[in-house]
Scaffold this motif. Structure first.
Motif, PDB file in Angstrom:
ATOM      1  N   ASP A  79       0.831  -1.210   0.000  1.00  0.00           N
ATOM      2  CA  ASP A  79       0.000   0.000   0.000  1.00  0.00           C
ATOM      3  C   ASP A  79       0.864   1.259   0.000  1.00  0.00           C
ATOM      4  OD1 ASP A  79      -2.367  -1.420   0.024  1.00  0.00           O
ATOM      5  OD2 ASP A  79      -2.662  -1.250   2.205  1.00  0.00           O
ATOM      6  N   VAL A  80       0.265   2.353  -0.460  1.00  0.00           N
ATOM      7  CA  VAL A  80       0.858   3.683  -0.385  1.00  0.00           C
ATOM      8  C   VAL A  80      -0.063   4.557   0.452  1.00  0.00           C
ATOM      9  CG1 VAL A  80       1.472   5.765  -1.685  1.00  0.00           C
ATOM     10  CG2 VAL A  80       2.023   3.516  -2.611  1.00  0.00           C
ATOM     11  N   LEU A  81       0.470   5.193   1.485  1.00  0.00           N
ATOM     12  CA  LEU A  81      -0.330   6.154   2.241  1.00  0.00           C
ATOM     13  C   LEU A  81      -0.450   7.432   1.421  1.00  0.00           C
ATOM     14  CD1 LEU A  81       0.956   5.969   5.941  1.00  0.00           C
ATOM     15  CD2 LEU A  81      -0.942   4.726   4.883  1.00  0.00           C
ATOM     16  N   VAL A  82      -1.674   7.854   1.144  1.00  0.00           N
ATOM     17  CA  VAL A  82      -1.921   9.098   0.414  1.00  0.00           C
ATOM     18  C   VAL A  82      -2.642  10.028   1.381  1.00  0.00           C
ATOM     19  CG1 VAL A  82      -2.890  10.145  -1.658  1.00  0.00           C
ATOM     20  CG2 VAL A  82      -2.126   7.759  -1.715  1.00  0.00           C
ATOM     21  N   ILE A  83      -1.960  11.098   1.778  1.00  0.00           N
ATOM     22  CA  ILE A  83      -2.393  11.902   2.918  1.00  0.00           C
ATOM     23  C   ILE A  83      -2.750  13.318   2.491  1.00  0.00           C
ATOM     24  CG2 ILE A  83      -1.742  12.719   5.214  1.00  0.00           C
ATOM     25  CD1 ILE A  83       0.516  10.503   5.072  1.00  0.00           C
ATOM     26  N   ASP A  84      -3.942  13.749   2.852  1.00  0.00           N
ATOM     27  CA  ASP A  84      -4.387  15.114   2.603  1.00  0.00           C
ATOM     28  C   ASP A  84      -4.218  15.931   3.875  1.00  0.00           C
ATOM     29  OD1 ASP A  84      -5.610  17.482   1.917  1.00  0.00           O
ATOM     30  OD2 ASP A  84      -7.650  16.662   1.935  1.00  0.00           O
ATOM     31  N   CYS A  85      -3.221  16.835   3.870  1.00  0.00           N
ATOM     32  CA  CYS A  85      -3.013  17.772   4.979  1.00  0.00           C
ATOM     33  C   CYS A  85      -3.369  19.187   4.550  1.00  0.00           C
ATOM     34  CB  CYS A  85      -1.576  17.721   5.465  1.00  0.00           C
ATOM     35  SG  CYS A  85      -1.133  16.231   6.359  1.00  0.00           S
ATOM     36  N   ASN A  86      -4.184  19.281   3.512  1.00  0.00           N
ATOM     37  CA  ASN A  86      -4.634  20.581   3.016  1.00  0.00           C
ATOM     38  C   ASN A  86      -3.466  21.456   2.567  1.00  0.00           C
ATOM     39  OD1 ASN A  86      -6.852  22.231   2.383  1.00  0.00           O
ATOM     40  ND2 ASN A  86      -6.619  23.425   4.267  1.00  0.00           N
ATOM     41  N   GLY A  87      -2.395  20.805   2.107  1.00  0.00           N
ATOM     42  CA  GLY A  87      -1.250  21.551   1.593  1.00  0.00           C
ATOM     43  C   GLY A  87      -0.417  22.258   2.640  1.00  0.00           C
ATOM     44  N   TYR A  88      -0.603  21.936   3.905  1.00  0.00           N
ATOM     45  CA  TYR A  88       0.054  22.656   4.998  1.00  0.00           C
ATOM     46  C   TYR A  88       1.527  22.277   5.077  1.00  0.00           C
ATOM     47  CZ  TYR A  88       0.542  24.733   9.669  1.00  0.00           C
ATOM     48  OH  TYR A  88       0.909  25.507  10.746  1.00  0.00           O
ATOM     49  N   THR A  89       2.414  23.276   4.981  1.00  0.00           N
ATOM     50  CA  THR A  89       3.851  23.006   4.956  1.00  0.00           C
ATOM     51  C   THR A  89       4.617  23.653   6.105  1.00  0.00           C
ATOM     52  OG1 THR A  89       4.201  24.870   3.433  1.00  0.00           O
ATOM     53  CG2 THR A  89       3.907  22.683   2.453  1.00  0.00           C
TER      54      THR A  89
END
Length: 229
Positions: A79-89
């Motif tokens: 599996d690949v974790l695909v994470i949405d952090c709303n683009g927060y850097t």
């Protein structure tokens, strides 16, 4: 509202592994170029990456990685974790130790629409990580999120069970239900490009091979003499 779904309908593993030999550019071409290629802001942590795996999707609150830790325990090998952090850097949501856990449990990589940290160590591990930025700031662990729901990452809608293909050029997403069809089209495209490459080595122009010369003839092309003086 937080959701954790453990059951994911994954494509056949042999099909997923076959995409390890397919460039992201080819996947993008055969899926129509639009809507399934993540934006150029999501970049690999190091050069020479080749990644293909089944998406386990994650929504994480910007600056918090509690749900990412949980997602690592939910994911399966390949599996690949695909994470949405709303683009927060402004926070590195994951780093060397979390990647080491992923690697030892057989995960194929991580894609995060946000920042990570420990870039040098991740490169040394040769574990595929893609992100929007790098930041040494550590995350909080106080706000859960969701696992295996539809998310947006790099401008692309990603569902659990989709296939994610990554290399130095970037990332392409393949809907799980279309995996076999896209694989067949990708292989045909690769064969076609091999034949084209042979013709180019003989001096033929793509401009003529692909009929661009005819398109050019149909355009109104103006010269300096037509410009306003």
């Amino acid at each position: 509202m937080h959701t954790i779904e453990h059951d994911v309908e994954r494509p056949d593993r042999a099909v997923v592994e076959a995409f390890e030999a397919i460039p992201s550019t080819i996947v993008s071409d055969v899926t129509g170029n639009v809507g399934l290629t993540m934006d150029s802001g999501i970049r690999p942590a190091f050069e020479g990456v080749d990644m293909a795996g089944t998406a386990v999707t994650v929504t994480a609150s910007p600056g918090d990685n509690l749900i990412i830790h949980k997602a690592i325990t939910v994911a399966n090998p390949g599996d690949v974790l695909v994470i949405d952090c709303n683009g927060y850097t402004d926070t590195g949501h994951l780093g060397e130790l979390m990647c080491a856990s992923c690697q030892s449990n057989g995960l194929s990589g991580i894609v995060i629409d946000g920042a990570y940290r420990d870039k040098r160590e991740i490169k040394e591990m040769e574990f595929p990580v893609y992100g929007r930025g790098v930041n040494p700031q550590g995350p909080l662990k106080q706000d859960p999120g969701s696992i295996n729901v539809t998310i947006s990452c790099g401008g692309v809608s990603v569902n659990p069970g989709d296939i994610v293909v990554g290399d130095d050029d970037g990332l392409a997403v393949i809907p799980g239900k279309d995996a076999q069809t896209v694989l067949e089209r990708s292989r045909k495209k690769l064969d076609s490009e091999d034949a084209t490459r042979e013709a180019l080595e003989d001096g033929t122009y793509l401009f003529e091979m692909n009929g661009y010369d005819k398109l050019f003839e149909d355009m109104d092309v103006v010269g300096p003499e037509d410009s306003i003086q």
